[in-house]
Design an enzyme around this catalytic site. Structure first.
Site, PDB file in Angstrom:
ATOM      1  N   LYS A  45       3.667  14.056  22.824  1.00  0.00           N
ATOM      2  CA  LYS A  45       3.037  14.770  21.717  1.00  0.00           C
ATOM      3  C   LYS A  45       3.261  16.267  21.872  1.00  0.00           C
ATOM      4  O   LYS A  45       3.072  16.756  22.988  1.00  0.00           O
ATOM      5  CB  LYS A  45       1.558  14.402  21.777  1.00  0.00           C
ATOM      6  CG  LYS A  45       0.610  15.258  21.033  1.00  0.00           C
ATOM      7  CD  LYS A  45      -0.758  14.733  21.306  1.00  0.00           C
ATOM      8  CE  LYS A  45      -1.762  15.476  20.475  1.00  0.00           C
ATOM      9  NZ  LYS A  45      -3.080  14.922  20.621  1.00  0.00           N
ATOM     10  N   ARG A  53      -7.252  20.827  14.731  1.00  0.00           N
ATOM     11  CA  ARG A  53      -8.434  21.566  15.209  1.00  0.00           C
ATOM     12  C   ARG A  53      -9.310  21.988  14.029  1.00  0.00           C
ATOM     13  O   ARG A  53     -10.533  22.033  14.161  1.00  0.00           O
ATOM     14  CB  ARG A  53      -7.996  22.763  16.055  1.00  0.00           C
ATOM     15  CG  ARG A  53      -7.353  22.331  17.354  1.00  0.00           C
ATOM     16  CD  ARG A  53      -6.797  23.479  18.167  1.00  0.00           C
ATOM     17  NE  ARG A  53      -6.025  22.973  19.304  1.00  0.00           N
ATOM     18  CZ  ARG A  53      -5.269  23.725  20.088  1.00  0.00           C
ATOM     19  NH1 ARG A  53      -5.198  25.031  19.879  1.00  0.00           N
ATOM     20  NH2 ARG A  53      -4.604  23.182  21.085  1.00  0.00           N
ATOM     21  N   GLU A  94       4.945  14.035  35.149  1.00  0.00           N
ATOM     22  CA  GLU A  94       3.636  13.663  34.593  1.00  0.00           C
ATOM     23  C   GLU A  94       3.611  12.178  34.262  1.00  0.00           C
ATOM     24  O   GLU A  94       2.648  11.475  34.567  1.00  0.00           O
ATOM     25  CB  GLU A  94       3.359  14.455  33.309  1.00  0.00           C
ATOM     26  CG  GLU A  94       2.736  15.814  33.496  1.00  0.00           C
ATOM     27  CD  GLU A  94       1.242  15.750  33.842  1.00  0.00           C
ATOM     28  OE1 GLU A  94       0.687  14.639  33.936  1.00  0.00           O
ATOM     29  OE2 GLU A  94       0.647  16.814  34.029  1.00  0.00           O
ATOM     30  N   LYS A 132       1.712  15.986  27.133  1.00  0.00           N
ATOM     31  CA  LYS A 132       1.164  16.656  25.961  1.00  0.00           C
ATOM     32  C   LYS A 132       1.468  18.130  26.139  1.00  0.00           C
ATOM     33  O   LYS A 132       1.076  18.740  27.142  1.00  0.00           O
ATOM     34  CB  LYS A 132      -0.327  16.411  25.918  1.00  0.00           C
ATOM     35  CG  LYS A 132      -0.996  17.081  24.758  1.00  0.00           C
ATOM     36  CD  LYS A 132      -2.412  16.608  24.686  1.00  0.00           C
ATOM     37  CE  LYS A 132      -3.103  17.161  23.474  1.00  0.00           C
ATOM     38  NZ  LYS A 132      -4.482  16.683  23.425  1.00  0.00           N
ATOM     39  N   LYS A 185      -4.583  26.471  25.815  1.00  0.00           N
ATOM     40  CA  LYS A 185      -4.746  25.313  26.687  1.00  0.00           C
ATOM     41  C   LYS A 185      -3.624  25.279  27.733  1.00  0.00           C
ATOM     42  O   LYS A 185      -3.312  24.234  28.293  1.00  0.00           O
ATOM     43  CB  LYS A 185      -4.790  24.035  25.840  1.00  0.00           C
ATOM     44  CG  LYS A 185      -5.972  23.999  24.871  1.00  0.00           C
ATOM     45  CD  LYS A 185      -6.166  22.629  24.225  1.00  0.00           C
ATOM     46  CE  LYS A 185      -7.414  22.624  23.338  1.00  0.00           C
ATOM     47  NZ  LYS A 185      -7.693  21.293  22.752  1.00  0.00           N
ATOM     48  N   SER A 236      -0.532  16.989  13.644  1.00  0.00           N
ATOM     49  CA  SER A 236      -1.050  17.505  12.374  1.00  0.00           C
ATOM     50  C   SER A 236      -0.131  18.515  11.688  1.00  0.00           C
ATOM     51  O   SER A 236       0.070  18.445  10.482  1.00  0.00           O
ATOM     52  CB  SER A 236      -2.445  18.088  12.582  1.00  0.00           C
ATOM     53  OG  SER A 236      -2.444  19.043  13.615  1.00  0.00           O
ATOM     54  N   TYR A 296      -0.209  10.420  10.567  1.00  0.00           N
ATOM     55  CA  TYR A 296      -1.165  10.513   9.458  1.00  0.00           C
ATOM     56  C   TYR A 296      -0.584   9.891   8.191  1.00  0.00           C
ATOM     57  O   TYR A 296      -1.293   9.668   7.230  1.00  0.00           O
ATOM     58  CB  TYR A 296      -1.546  11.986   9.218  1.00  0.00           C
ATOM     59  CG  TYR A 296      -2.194  12.605  10.441  1.00  0.00           C
ATOM     60  CD1 TYR A 296      -3.541  12.417  10.698  1.00  0.00           C
ATOM     61  CD2 TYR A 296      -1.451  13.344  11.363  1.00  0.00           C
ATOM     62  CE1 TYR A 296      -4.142  12.949  11.839  1.00  0.00           C
ATOM     63  CE2 TYR A 296      -2.039  13.886  12.505  1.00  0.00           C
ATOM     64  CZ  TYR A 296      -3.379  13.682  12.732  1.00  0.00           C
ATOM     65  OH  TYR A 296      -3.962  14.195  13.859  1.00  0.00           O
TER      66      TYR A 296
HETATM   67  C1  PBG Z   1      -7.110  17.235  22.143  1.00  0.00           C
HETATM   68  C2  PBG Z   1      -6.305  16.684  21.026  1.00  0.00           C
HETATM   69  C3  PBG Z   1      -5.311  17.398  20.344  1.00  0.00           C
HETATM   70  C4  PBG Z   1      -4.858  16.587  19.318  1.00  0.00           C
HETATM   71  C5  PBG Z   1      -5.517  15.354  19.433  1.00  0.00           C
HETATM   72  N1  PBG Z   1      -6.414  15.435  20.504  1.00  0.00           N
HETATM   73  C6  PBG Z   1      -4.722  18.717  20.622  1.00  0.00           C
HETATM   74  C7  PBG Z   1      -5.555  19.901  20.650  1.00  0.00           C
HETATM   75  O1  PBG Z   1      -6.463  20.085  19.846  1.00  0.00           O
HETATM   76  O2  PBG Z   1      -5.279  20.726  21.503  1.00  0.00           O
HETATM   77  C8  PBG Z   1      -3.854  17.033  18.316  1.00  0.00           C
HETATM   78  C9  PBG Z   1      -3.475  16.070  17.265  1.00  0.00           C
HETATM   79  C10 PBG Z   1      -2.786  16.672  16.095  1.00  0.00           C
HETATM   80  O3  PBG Z   1      -2.466  17.866  16.040  1.00  0.00           O
HETATM   81  O4  PBG Z   1      -2.543  15.907  15.157  1.00  0.00           O
HETATM   82  N2  PBG Z   1      -7.713  16.319  22.976  1.00  0.00           N
END
Ligand code: PBG
Length: 335
Positions: free
Chosen positions: A257, A213, A242, A203, A226, A283, A322
Protein backbone atom coordinates in the site's frame (compact mmCIF):
# COMPACT_ATOMS: atom_id res chain seq x y z
CA UNK A 1 18.99 -2.67 -50.03
CA UNK A 2 15.66 -2.14 -48.38
CA UNK A 3 14.29 -5.29 -46.76
CA UNK A 4 10.62 -6.23 -46.80
CA UNK A 5 8.77 -6.27 -43.50
CA UNK A 6 8.65 -10.08 -43.58
CA UNK A 7 12.44 -10.14 -44.00
CA UNK A 8 12.82 -7.75 -41.07
CA UNK A 9 10.45 -9.63 -38.73
CA UNK A 10 11.24 -13.13 -39.93
CA UNK A 11 7.52 -13.37 -40.66
CA UNK A 12 6.72 -13.06 -36.97
CA UNK A 13 3.75 -10.73 -36.97
CA UNK A 14 2.39 -9.87 -33.53
CA UNK A 15 -0.68 -8.22 -34.99
CA UNK A 16 -2.10 -11.53 -36.28
CA UNK A 17 -3.64 -12.33 -32.91
CA UNK A 18 -4.82 -8.75 -32.35
CA UNK A 19 -7.02 -8.79 -35.43
CA UNK A 20 -10.36 -9.85 -33.91
CA UNK A 21 -12.11 -9.43 -30.64
CA UNK A 22 -12.28 -13.23 -30.27
CA UNK A 23 -8.58 -13.68 -30.91
CA UNK A 24 -7.64 -10.93 -28.50
CA UNK A 25 -9.81 -12.61 -25.87
CA UNK A 26 -8.27 -15.98 -26.68
CA UNK A 27 -4.73 -14.83 -25.86
CA UNK A 28 -5.56 -12.43 -23.03
CA UNK A 29 -3.21 -13.14 -20.13
CA UNK A 30 -4.96 -11.38 -17.23
CA UNK A 31 -8.56 -10.82 -16.26
CA UNK A 32 -10.45 -8.90 -13.62
CA UNK A 33 -12.86 -11.15 -11.86
CA UNK A 34 -15.21 -10.27 -9.02
CA UNK A 35 -13.20 -12.71 -6.87
CA UNK A 36 -10.27 -10.29 -7.07
CA UNK A 37 -12.11 -7.48 -5.33
CA UNK A 38 -12.09 -6.45 -1.69
CA UNK A 39 -14.43 -3.54 -1.06
CA UNK A 40 -13.10 -0.86 1.29
CA UNK A 41 -15.86 1.07 3.10
CA UNK A 42 -16.20 3.70 5.83
CA UNK A 43 -18.30 3.36 8.97
CA UNK A 44 -19.81 6.19 11.01
CA UNK A 45 -22.21 6.60 13.93
CA UNK A 46 -25.98 6.90 13.61
CA UNK A 47 -28.69 5.02 11.74
CA UNK A 48 -29.77 5.33 8.15
CA UNK A 49 -26.73 7.49 7.38
CA UNK A 50 -24.95 7.78 4.04
CA UNK A 51 -22.68 10.74 4.41
CA UNK A 52 -20.67 11.84 1.36
CA UNK A 53 -16.92 12.26 1.80
CA UNK A 54 -15.94 15.51 0.17
CA UNK A 55 -12.45 14.51 -0.96
CA UNK A 56 -13.69 11.14 -2.27
CA UNK A 57 -16.61 12.00 -4.57
CA UNK A 58 -18.92 9.01 -4.89
CA UNK A 59 -17.81 7.40 -1.62
CA UNK A 60 -20.07 7.67 1.44
CA UNK A 61 -19.59 6.94 5.10
CA UNK A 62 -22.21 4.36 6.18
CA UNK A 63 -23.81 3.93 9.57
CA UNK A 64 -23.66 0.30 10.72
CA UNK A 65 -27.17 -0.59 9.50
CA UNK A 66 -26.54 0.89 6.03
CA UNK A 67 -23.12 -0.74 5.87
CA UNK A 68 -24.68 -4.15 6.55
CA UNK A 69 -27.27 -3.55 3.82
CA UNK A 70 -24.60 -2.47 1.35
CA UNK A 71 -22.41 -5.42 2.23
CA UNK A 72 -25.29 -7.80 1.61
CA UNK A 73 -25.61 -6.32 -1.87
CA UNK A 74 -21.86 -6.64 -2.39
CA UNK A 75 -22.09 -10.28 -1.37
CA UNK A 76 -24.88 -10.85 -3.88
CA UNK A 77 -22.68 -9.36 -6.58
CA UNK A 78 -20.04 -11.94 -5.62
CA UNK A 79 -17.52 -9.74 -3.79
CA UNK A 80 -15.66 -12.17 -1.51
CA UNK A 81 -14.63 -9.80 1.29
CA UNK A 82 -14.97 -6.31 2.66
CA UNK A 83 -12.64 -4.10 4.68
CA UNK A 84 -14.34 -1.48 6.87
CA UNK A 85 -12.62 1.60 8.34
CA UNK A 86 -14.17 3.53 11.19
CA UNK A 87 -14.80 7.23 11.64
CA UNK A 88 -15.10 7.26 15.40
CA UNK A 89 -16.54 10.31 17.18
CA UNK A 90 -14.16 12.70 18.96
CA UNK A 91 -15.39 11.80 22.45
CA UNK A 92 -13.97 8.26 22.36
CA UNK A 93 -10.47 9.37 21.32
CA UNK A 94 -7.67 9.20 23.87
CA UNK A 95 -3.89 9.55 23.90
CA UNK A 96 -3.49 5.76 23.95
CA UNK A 97 -6.31 4.81 21.57
CA UNK A 98 -7.63 2.25 24.04
CA UNK A 99 -11.12 2.33 22.47
CA UNK A 100 -9.73 -0.19 19.97
CA UNK A 101 -10.32 -2.91 22.60
CA UNK A 102 -13.94 -1.88 23.26
CA UNK A 103 -16.51 -4.43 22.00
CA UNK A 104 -18.80 -1.47 21.29
CA UNK A 105 -16.54 0.41 18.89
CA UNK A 106 -17.88 0.86 15.36
CA UNK A 107 -15.80 -1.89 13.79
CA UNK A 108 -16.85 -4.45 16.40
CA UNK A 109 -20.52 -3.49 16.30
CA UNK A 110 -20.44 -3.75 12.52
CA UNK A 111 -18.67 -7.12 12.71
CA UNK A 112 -21.35 -8.59 14.97
CA UNK A 113 -24.21 -7.23 12.86
CA UNK A 114 -22.62 -8.37 9.64
CA UNK A 115 -22.03 -11.90 10.89
CA UNK A 116 -25.66 -12.06 11.98
CA UNK A 117 -26.97 -11.05 8.56
CA UNK A 118 -24.28 -12.04 6.08
CA UNK A 119 -21.99 -14.77 7.37
CA UNK A 120 -21.01 -15.64 3.81
CA UNK A 121 -18.77 -12.66 3.12
CA UNK A 122 -15.25 -12.31 4.48
CA UNK A 123 -14.59 -9.55 7.00
CA UNK A 124 -11.15 -7.97 7.08
CA UNK A 125 -10.68 -5.57 9.99
CA UNK A 126 -7.98 -2.93 10.23
CA UNK A 127 -5.94 -3.16 13.43
CA UNK A 128 -4.26 0.18 14.11
CA UNK A 129 -4.84 2.94 16.63
CA UNK A 130 -5.40 5.92 14.31
CA UNK A 131 -9.24 6.00 14.50
CA UNK A 132 -9.00 5.99 18.30
CA UNK A 133 -6.17 8.42 19.16
CA UNK A 134 -6.45 12.17 19.78
CA UNK A 135 -3.33 12.67 17.64
CA UNK A 136 -4.27 10.45 14.67
CA UNK A 137 -1.14 8.31 14.83
CA UNK A 138 -1.31 4.53 14.46
CA UNK A 139 0.50 3.97 17.77
CA UNK A 140 0.76 5.47 21.23
CA UNK A 141 2.45 8.87 21.22
CA UNK A 142 4.55 9.82 24.23
CA UNK A 143 6.78 12.92 24.37
CA UNK A 144 6.79 13.10 20.58
CA UNK A 145 7.76 9.43 20.14
CA UNK A 146 5.54 6.59 18.90
CA UNK A 147 6.09 3.86 21.48
CA UNK A 148 6.55 0.54 19.71
CA UNK A 149 6.03 -2.15 22.32
CA UNK A 150 3.17 -0.45 24.18
CA UNK A 151 1.41 0.14 20.84
CA UNK A 152 1.84 -3.51 19.87
CA UNK A 153 0.26 -4.64 23.13
CA UNK A 154 -2.75 -2.38 22.56
CA UNK A 155 -3.11 -3.41 18.92
CA UNK A 156 -2.90 -7.13 19.80
CA UNK A 157 -5.73 -6.61 22.33
CA UNK A 158 -7.70 -4.68 19.72
CA UNK A 159 -7.21 -7.49 17.21
CA UNK A 160 -8.56 -9.98 19.75
CA UNK A 161 -11.65 -7.81 20.30
CA UNK A 162 -12.17 -7.78 16.51
CA UNK A 163 -11.85 -11.58 16.34
CA UNK A 164 -14.36 -11.93 19.19
CA UNK A 165 -16.77 -9.67 17.26
CA UNK A 166 -16.49 -11.88 14.18
CA UNK A 167 -13.55 -10.70 12.07
CA UNK A 168 -12.23 -13.39 9.73
CA UNK A 169 -8.98 -11.68 8.85
CA UNK A 170 -7.01 -9.18 10.93
CA UNK A 171 -5.11 -6.61 8.90
CA UNK A 172 -2.57 -4.73 11.03
CA UNK A 173 -1.84 -1.45 9.24
CA UNK A 174 0.33 0.22 11.88
CA UNK A 175 3.82 -0.96 10.89
CA UNK A 176 5.02 -1.39 14.49
CA UNK A 177 7.79 -3.96 14.89
CA UNK A 178 6.61 -7.35 16.15
CA UNK A 179 2.90 -6.72 15.85
CA UNK A 180 2.15 -9.68 13.57
CA UNK A 181 3.72 -12.13 16.03
CA UNK A 182 2.01 -10.51 19.02
CA UNK A 183 -1.39 -10.61 17.29
CA UNK A 184 -0.87 -14.26 16.30
CA UNK A 185 0.06 -15.21 19.88
CA UNK A 186 -2.89 -13.38 21.36
CA UNK A 187 -5.36 -14.88 18.88
CA UNK A 188 -4.02 -18.40 19.40
CA UNK A 189 -3.97 -18.09 23.19
CA UNK A 190 -7.66 -17.18 23.11
CA UNK A 191 -8.89 -19.88 20.77
CA UNK A 192 -8.85 -17.91 17.51
CA UNK A 193 -6.35 -20.10 15.65
CA UNK A 194 -8.58 -19.89 12.55
CA UNK A 195 -8.53 -16.12 12.27
CA UNK A 196 -6.02 -15.17 9.57
CA UNK A 197 -3.58 -12.26 9.39
CA UNK A 198 -3.22 -10.12 6.28
CA UNK A 199 -0.28 -7.94 7.10
CA UNK A 200 0.24 -4.52 5.62
CA UNK A 201 3.71 -5.82 5.09
CA UNK A 202 4.96 -2.80 3.31
CA UNK A 203 3.05 0.32 3.96
CA UNK A 204 4.81 3.35 2.61
CA UNK A 205 4.94 6.81 4.13
CA UNK A 206 2.88 8.21 1.29
CA UNK A 207 1.10 11.37 0.20
CA UNK A 208 -1.73 9.22 -1.15
CA UNK A 209 -3.66 8.71 2.12
CA UNK A 210 -5.07 12.20 2.64
CA UNK A 211 -8.72 11.61 1.59
CA UNK A 212 -8.82 8.55 3.85
CA UNK A 213 -7.72 10.72 6.76
CA UNK A 214 -10.50 13.18 5.85
CA UNK A 215 -12.97 10.31 5.74
CA UNK A 216 -12.14 8.91 9.18
CA UNK A 217 -11.62 12.38 10.64
CA UNK A 218 -7.92 12.20 11.50
CA UNK A 219 -6.51 14.63 8.90
CA UNK A 220 -6.89 17.68 11.14
CA UNK A 221 -5.55 15.85 14.23
CA UNK A 222 -2.37 14.53 12.72
CA UNK A 223 0.73 16.56 13.38
CA UNK A 224 4.00 15.53 11.86
CA UNK A 225 4.50 12.60 9.54
CA UNK A 226 4.34 8.84 9.97
CA UNK A 227 7.93 8.58 8.76
CA UNK A 228 9.18 6.92 11.95
CA UNK A 229 7.05 3.84 11.35
CA UNK A 230 5.98 3.62 7.69
CA UNK A 231 8.49 2.59 5.00
CA UNK A 232 10.41 5.29 3.11
CA UNK A 233 9.04 5.51 -0.48
CA UNK A 234 12.64 5.32 -1.71
CA UNK A 235 13.12 1.78 -0.38
CA UNK A 236 12.35 -1.53 -2.07
CA UNK A 237 14.76 -3.98 -0.43
CA UNK A 238 13.56 -2.85 2.99
CA UNK A 239 10.00 -3.71 1.93
CA UNK A 240 11.18 -7.25 1.19
CA UNK A 241 12.72 -7.48 4.66
CA UNK A 242 9.46 -6.26 6.21
CA UNK A 243 7.52 -8.89 4.29
CA UNK A 244 9.92 -11.70 5.24
CA UNK A 245 9.73 -10.69 8.89
CA UNK A 246 5.91 -10.61 8.87
CA UNK A 247 5.83 -14.10 7.32
CA UNK A 248 8.22 -15.41 9.97
CA UNK A 249 5.93 -13.97 12.63
CA UNK A 250 2.91 -15.75 11.16
CA UNK A 251 1.28 -13.56 8.50
CA UNK A 252 -0.90 -15.62 6.13
CA UNK A 253 -1.01 -13.01 3.39
CA UNK A 254 0.78 -9.80 2.48
CA UNK A 255 -0.49 -6.44 1.36
CA UNK A 256 1.26 -3.52 -0.32
CA UNK A 257 0.00 0.00 0.00
CA UNK A 258 -0.40 2.33 -1.89
CA UNK A 259 -0.89 0.27 -5.03
CA UNK A 260 -0.20 1.86 -8.39
CA UNK A 261 3.00 3.74 -7.42
CA UNK A 262 4.37 0.53 -5.82
CA UNK A 263 3.69 -2.17 -8.42
CA UNK A 264 7.41 -2.92 -8.49
CA UNK A 265 7.17 -3.95 -4.82
CA UNK A 266 4.17 -6.16 -5.55
CA UNK A 267 6.07 -7.80 -8.39
CA UNK A 268 9.17 -8.40 -6.26
CA UNK A 269 7.13 -9.86 -3.41
CA UNK A 270 5.26 -12.17 -5.76
CA UNK A 271 8.54 -13.37 -7.24
CA UNK A 272 10.09 -13.90 -3.81
CA UNK A 273 7.33 -15.46 -1.68
CA UNK A 274 4.61 -18.02 -2.23
CA UNK A 275 1.84 -16.48 -0.10
CA UNK A 276 -1.13 -14.55 -1.53
CA UNK A 277 -0.32 -10.91 -2.24
CA UNK A 278 -2.79 -8.03 -2.19
CA UNK A 279 -2.52 -4.45 -3.39
CA UNK A 280 -4.45 -1.58 -1.88
CA UNK A 281 -5.60 1.10 -4.31
CA UNK A 282 -5.71 3.84 -1.68
CA UNK A 283 -7.88 6.92 -1.28
CA UNK A 284 -5.88 9.40 -3.37
CA UNK A 285 -5.56 6.85 -6.15
CA UNK A 286 -9.36 6.70 -6.10
CA UNK A 287 -9.84 10.47 -6.01
CA UNK A 288 -7.37 11.30 -8.79
CA UNK A 289 -9.07 8.87 -11.10
CA UNK A 290 -12.60 9.81 -10.08
CA UNK A 291 -12.06 13.56 -10.51
CA UNK A 292 -10.44 13.16 -13.91
CA UNK A 293 -13.22 10.82 -15.03
CA UNK A 294 -16.00 13.09 -13.74
CA UNK A 295 -14.52 16.00 -15.65
CA UNK A 296 -14.23 13.95 -18.81
CA UNK A 297 -10.44 14.18 -18.80
CA UNK A 298 -10.02 10.42 -18.79
CA UNK A 299 -12.28 7.53 -19.73
CA UNK A 300 -13.01 6.43 -16.18
CA UNK A 301 -14.26 2.91 -16.90
CA UNK A 302 -11.40 2.06 -19.19
CA UNK A 303 -8.78 3.63 -16.92
CA UNK A 304 -10.00 1.80 -13.81
CA UNK A 305 -9.93 -1.57 -15.54
CA UNK A 306 -6.51 -0.82 -17.02
CA UNK A 307 -5.11 0.02 -13.60
CA UNK A 308 -6.62 -3.06 -11.97
CA UNK A 309 -5.14 -5.19 -14.75
CA UNK A 310 -1.78 -3.61 -13.94
CA UNK A 311 -2.19 -4.82 -10.33
CA UNK A 312 -2.93 -8.30 -11.66
CA UNK A 313 0.02 -8.27 -14.08
CA UNK A 314 2.28 -7.25 -11.23
CA UNK A 315 1.16 -10.35 -9.34
CA UNK A 316 -1.76 -9.40 -7.11
CA UNK A 317 -4.12 -12.14 -5.98
CA UNK A 318 -6.63 -9.47 -5.04
CA UNK A 319 -7.11 -5.73 -4.84
CA UNK A 320 -8.56 -3.58 -2.08
CA UNK A 321 -10.41 -0.78 -3.80
CA UNK A 322 -13.13 1.81 -3.23
CA UNK A 323 -14.31 0.98 -6.77
CA UNK A 324 -15.05 -2.67 -5.90
CA UNK A 325 -18.83 -2.31 -5.73
CA UNK A 326 -19.10 -0.39 -9.01
CA UNK A 327 -16.80 -2.80 -10.81
CA UNK A 328 -18.67 -5.82 -9.46
CA UNK A 329 -21.91 -4.30 -10.76
CA UNK A 330 -20.36 -3.71 -14.14
CA UNK A 331 -18.97 -7.26 -14.31
CA UNK A 332 -22.37 -8.57 -13.25
CA UNK A 333 -24.11 -6.71 -16.10
CA UNK A 334 -21.69 -8.20 -18.59
CA UNK A 335 -22.48 -11.80 -17.59
C1 PBG B 1 -3.73 3.81 8.99
C2 PBG B 1 -4.40 3.62 7.68
C3 PBG B 1 -4.10 4.36 6.53
C4 PBG B 1 -4.99 3.97 5.54
C5 PBG B 1 -5.77 2.93 6.07
N1 PBG B 1 -5.38 2.73 7.40
C6 PBG B 1 -3.03 5.34 6.27
C7 PBG B 1 -2.92 6.54 7.07
O1 PBG B 1 -3.90 7.18 7.43
O2 PBG B 1 -1.78 6.89 7.35
C8 PBG B 1 -5.04 4.60 4.20
C9 PBG B 1 -6.05 4.09 3.25
C10 PBG B 1 -6.32 4.98 2.09
O3 PBG B 1 -5.69 6.02 1.88
O4 PBG B 1 -7.23 4.62 1.34
N2 PBG B 1 -3.81 2.76 9.87
Amino acid sequence: MVRTIDEITGSRRMRRMRKFDWSRRLVRENHINVDDLIWTIFLCEGTGIRQPIESMPGVDCFSVDVAVEQTLQAMELGIPAIAPFAREPANIKTESGSYIVDPENLTNRFARELKKHAPGIGLITDAALDPYTTHGHDGILHNGVILNDESVEMIAQGALAQARAGADIIAPSDMMDGRVGAIRDNLDANGFQDVAILSYAAKFSSAFYKPYRDAIGTAHLLKGSKNTYYVDPANAVEALREARQDLLEGADMLMIKPGLPYLDIIYRLKETFTVPIFGYQVSSEYTMLKIAATNGWIDGKQAIMEILLAFKRAGCDGILTYFAFDIAEKLHRLT
